[in-house]
Design a protein around this motif. Structure first.
Motif, short mmCIF file in Angstrom:
data_model
loop_
_atom_site.label_atom_id
_atom_site.label_comp_id
_atom_site.label_asym_id
_atom_site.label_seq_id
_atom_site.Cartn_x
_atom_site.Cartn_y
_atom_site.Cartn_z
N GLU A 253 0.83 -1.22 0.00
CA GLU A 253 0.00 0.00 0.00
C GLU A 253 0.86 1.27 0.00
OE1 GLU A 253 -3.50 0.18 -0.02
OE2 GLU A 253 -3.48 -1.98 -0.35
N HIS A 285 -4.91 7.26 -0.33
CA HIS A 285 -4.41 7.66 0.98
C HIS A 285 -4.66 9.15 1.24
CE1 HIS A 285 -2.24 3.96 -0.04
NE2 HIS A 285 -2.21 3.74 1.25
N GLU A 472 -10.59 7.14 4.87
CA GLU A 472 -10.17 7.66 3.57
C GLU A 472 -11.28 7.55 2.53
OE1 GLU A 472 -6.74 5.19 3.21
OE2 GLU A 472 -5.38 6.68 4.08
#
Length: 931
Positions: A253, A285, A472
């Motif tokens: 990620e 993100h 998010e």
């Protein structure tokens, strides 16, 4: 020899029209050798001079002037008001019209005026032709000129008749006719067209096929079918580097894994693919600024194809929209939409234009939004295919839950987490296409799936990551509910960890409210540093709301939401943070607005709880004139705690029946006789009115009035007025919602009840077995008061609550189990310890919290001996806050003994600010006693 006038005029007109198209950046080629009705062959190009891979024909008819004697402008058409609509063009034979309408390339008929230099056009289609009886005619509109203003419409015509590509049935064979520069874009946006079907997989994957398989989270399919890390590094095919980067991102990620792939990319299409993937990773993100910087550089390079340029523009518009630069986002999205005709059958392009439509919609003020455009734009093949992927994931999750419910013990070999894989793929595709709305939904579902699989024993970092994903995604309501559960049941440390990742100043349009929601829901467990930072952010923006609106474009009423975040943070503030807040409140101007004042009141109460017993409380309650009553009442209550003269003035108001004054006074036990009598008279009238309204199925509130009447009756039995309350209970149509407060007081205050016991027990026994009521059909489900009625009955007549009644409560709802625990604890029978043990194993944390609270009392009083101590000790290990808070609630009123000391030592450094503050208060009170 002398050339004819017709040739002179015609050639001049064709040359000028050719030049006009070239000014529009089109390719324009004369057709002198094989002219059967086509003077020019036209090749449309976009604003960046990128060829759109289409061709159109044009027949030019020129006249020296538009006068009545001109050859092609002599037949004007006017509307009913006499305004010129255009000119009719006639042909006696249909040969030319048939040629133009049947040709595979669209054809323009252009009338050129040599005098003005203006060229008027019409797309020749069968539906525009009209028979005259002796020939055929078509109208050439006056408003359609060959110029920049009409370039987009000209392009739409020129690209309108390309051969259709049938996508039905492509699930098996995919797309085999893609150009080399288009394959990678398709692999990322519509991976089903590139990834081999799982039932027809080749021995080795091409790198683009591997990319598509990764987007679909089919990593297992790549085993043994792609080169290993060393083979990829040695390969001359750049795309293997991209495969490695994408595979790494899905594992870590970390958006930075794409840097090397971008640095090594040579082809324009490869660069665009890796940039858009990197951008999507940043946006997963909430890093919109970093993503925008990447896009700006790629767009400035200006080397992308028309379709790839649209991809870059859509992602750029998405970033701008996230950063609150709404007008810029709309302009960029509109620019992207202009490229929709560069490849009408390109499924990735239709998906990108659908995403652009959503950006235009979301960046437009509400009243000016076009629902038809966004709905039409999102109705595309790529969207359907992505929805199919999501549906597979939701279906798998449904089947998984059913297997759990049905207690399916079948052993599954080679199990693949299909639900997670498909939901992750759906979110990945939505982000790659730039569809922010679909991405938030998909990502939220993925995060919720992960959270639904957690328990209080789950790994802290894994739960924190899932909470962060939900934050998010922007799902502030779901996030708030999830954090509340995690904080209460555990692991609460996950909520703290997730809160430390929040950077309020970097909030985007998607994350602003979810950032606030996480901090609000986790406020009890955040670190003092996190609390101080968030509180400072709230105070700064409350002082400058216009700047807040300009930066974040909130879709909510900012003052209320900022205050609702600030209030729960107060217990967690450091001492210095609390001083800053107090200083800020001292300078706060008057608050005349009702809702603002009401919410500020919550903040003032929270601060007062921290300041109680200090000289700073006087600073807090000193307010300028002009506050709304909602705040002045809160200030009044705070003043009443330390100001004897003010308390005397409140007593006079209470004597007149002023419930607001009673609320400010607080301590009902110390009321004077005139105040009690006056207030009871007023409350009796109010409760009688509420009862009468309930009989007529009219409900206007009144919960506080009934509750207050019972409270005063219990504390002052010599003046009690029970008759209005008894009638209220006996009215069968009384709202169960209005019963909650009064029954709670009746059942939980160990005070003298002087009411008619027979009437009271009869009503309570009825309520113990009665769920719902006559008014539910109109007002929705009412509160379940069966457990509260049992507690009240036990308070009135303990012997009337049987063991059978307790067993019924233990098998009932969560509220009934709460009541069962309280009644069992109050009976104080060591032989019923097993009942508390059974309730302590409940899946409901709130039930376990009640048991722990009451068990602490048993331990203090020595009931059930070592068994009670052992059970309480195991319950104290909770990773949440609800059980510790319940235990501390008992300890606050319990005498200091060895058991209480052990609890205090265990929880003095607890993650919960509420628990820490409570222990601090207990210790402060204990010091004078010890001295």
């Amino acid at each position: 020899m002398r050339a004819g006038e017709t040739e002179d005029v015609g050639t001049a007109g064709q040359s000028i029209v050719k030049s006009q198209f070239e000014k529009l950046r089109w390719g324009a080629n004369p057709n002198p050798d094989h002219d059967l009705g086509t003077d020019l062959w036209l090749q449309p190009r976009d604003e960046r001079r990128v060829d759109l891979n289409s061709i159109a024909g044009a027949q030019v008819k020129s006249s020296r002037t538009k006068g009545p004697k001109s050859k092609y402008f002599k037949n004007p058409s006017n509307d009913d008001q006499g305004n010129l609509e255009g000119w009719w063009y006639y042909e006696a034979e249909n040969d030319h019209f048939d040629y133009w309408t049947k040709h595979t390339a669209p054809h323009f008929l252009i009338l050129h005026d040599l005098e003005t230099g203006e060229s008027y056009w019409v797309h020749v289609t069968q539906d525009r032709l009209q028979s005259t009886g002796g020939g055929t005619k078509i109208l050439v509109p006056v408003h359609q000129l060959v110029d920049e203003a009409h370039n987009r419409k000209l392009i739409e015509v020129a690209t309108s008749e390309r051969p259709h590509i049938p996508w039905e049935g492509s699930a098996w064979g995919g797309a085999n006719t893609l150009a080399a520069g288009d394959v990678l874009r398709h692999a990322l946006i519509v991976p089903r067209l590139v990834a081999p079907h799982r039932n027809d997989q080749p021995k080795t994957f091409k790198p683009e096929q591997a990319v598509a398989a990764l987007v679909l989270l089919r990593q297992s399919d790549l085993e043994g079918r792609v080169p290993d890390a060393e083979g990829r590094n040695k390969s001359k095919l750049w795309c293997w580097a991209f495969v490695t980067a994408l595979e790494s991102y899905l594992q870590t990620e970390d958006p930075e894994v794409f840097r090397d792939a971008l640095d090594s990319a040579k082809k324009a299409s490869d660069k665009v693919a890796v940039v858009c993937t990197w951008v999507a990773a940043h946006l997963e993100h909430g890093e919109a600024s970093d993503a925008l910087a990447l896009l700006d550089k790629a767009i400035d390079d200006d080397c992308a194809s028309a379709e790839d340029h649209v991809w870059l523009l859509v992602q750029r518009a998405r970033c701008l929209n996230e950063l609150g630069r709404r007008d810029e986002a709309k302009m960029v999205a509109l620019e992207a939409l202009q490229g929709r005709n560069s490849a009408p059958d390109d499924s990735t392009l239709s998906a990108l234009c659908g995403a652009a439509s959503w950006i235009v919609f979301s960046s437009t003020p509400f009243g000016a939004r076009s629902f038809s455009d966004v709905i039409t734009g999102s109705d595309n093949l790529a969207s359907w295919w992505r929805t199919q992927v999501m549906a597979w994931g939701l279906s798998s999750n449904f089947e998984e839950q059913f297997r759990t419910w049905s207690q399916d013990s079948t052993r599954r070999v080679g199990f693949e987490d299909s639900a997670w894989r498909h939901l992750r793929a759906s979110s990945l595709i939505a982000g790659l296409v730039g569809d922010q709305g679909s991405w938030t939904q998909s990502y939220a579902r993925l995060a919720k799936l992960q959270l639904m699989r957690t328990t209080e024993e789950s790994d802290v970092s894994e739960v924190a990551q899932s909470l962060t994903m939900l934050r998010e995604s922007g799902d502030h309501k779901g996030l708030s509910d999830a954090v509340h559960r995690i904080v209460h049941e555990g692991p609460a440390e996950s909520a703290r960890s997730a809160s430390e990742a929040v950077k309020l100043e970097e909030s985007t349009r998607t994350t602003l409210r979810s950032n606030m929601a996480l901090l609000k829901a986790a406020a009890d467990v955040v670190t003092p540093q996190t609390a101080d930072s968030a509180a400072q952010w709230c105070m700064e923006h409350l002082l400058d709301l216009p700047a807040f609106h300009e930066k974040y474009l909130p879709g909510f009423y900012a003052p209320i939401e900022l205050l609702r975040l600030l209030a729960p943070l107060v217990p967690a503030l450091s001492d210095s943070g609390l001083k800053e807040l107090l200083k800020w409140l001292e300078a706060l101007p008057e608050q005349p607005d009702h809702f603002d004042a009401q919410t500020y009141g919550v903040v003032f109460r929270a601060v007062a709880d921290r300041l109680r017993g200090t000289a700073d409380i006087e600073k807090l309650v000193t307010r300028p004139a002009g506050d709304h009553a909602a705040l002045t009442q809160v200030i009044a209550k705070l003043r009443a705690q330390d100001d004897p003269n003010y308390r005397l003035s409140l007593l006079k108001d209470i004597e007149k029946g002023d419930q607001a004054a009673l609320h400010s006074f607080g301590d009902v036990e110390s009321l004077t006789e005139p105040a009690v009598r006056g207030m009871l008279d007023a409350l009796a009238k109010e409760v009688n009115n509420i009862t009468a309204m309930a009989g007529a199925l009219a409900y206007g509130g009144g919960t506080d009035s009934v509750r207050t009447l019972v409270l005063l009756n219990l504390w002052h039995p010599e003046y009690a007025q029970w008759e209005p309350f008894l009638k209220f209970l006996e009215e069968p149509r009384t709202s169960k919602d209005d019963l909650v407060g009064c029954l709670s007081v009746l059942g939980r205050l160990p005070l003298k009840i002087t009411a008619d016991r027979e009437r009271l027990t009869t009503s309570l026994r009825r309520l113990m077995s009665e769920k719902g009521g006559e008014g539910e059909w109109l007002f929705g489900a009412w509160a379940d008061v069966r457990g509260l009625a049992a507690e009240a009955l036990f308070a009135v007549d303990p012997d009337s609550v049987t063991e059978e009644d307790i067993w019924v409560l233990m098998r009932g709802s969560s509220g009934q189990k709460h009541s069962a625990a309280r009644i069992i604890a109050q009976r104080e029978k060591a032989e019923e310890f097993g009942l508390l043990v059974a309730l302590s194993a409940s899946d409901d944390t709130s039930v376990r919290a009640i048991v722990a609270n009451r068990l602490a009392g048993w331990v203090s009083r020595g009931i059930a001996g070592a068994r009670a101590s052992a059970l309480l000790s195991t319950m104290l290990d909770s990773r949440g806050t609800e059980l510790p808070q319940a235990v501390i609630a008992h300890v606050q009123g319990a005498p200091q003994d060895e058991g209480v000391t052990q609890i205090i030592d265990r929880y003095k450094d607890h993650i919960s600010a509420t628990v820490r503050r409570a222990i601090s208060t207990i210790q402060e009170r204990a010091e004078p006693e010890m001295s």
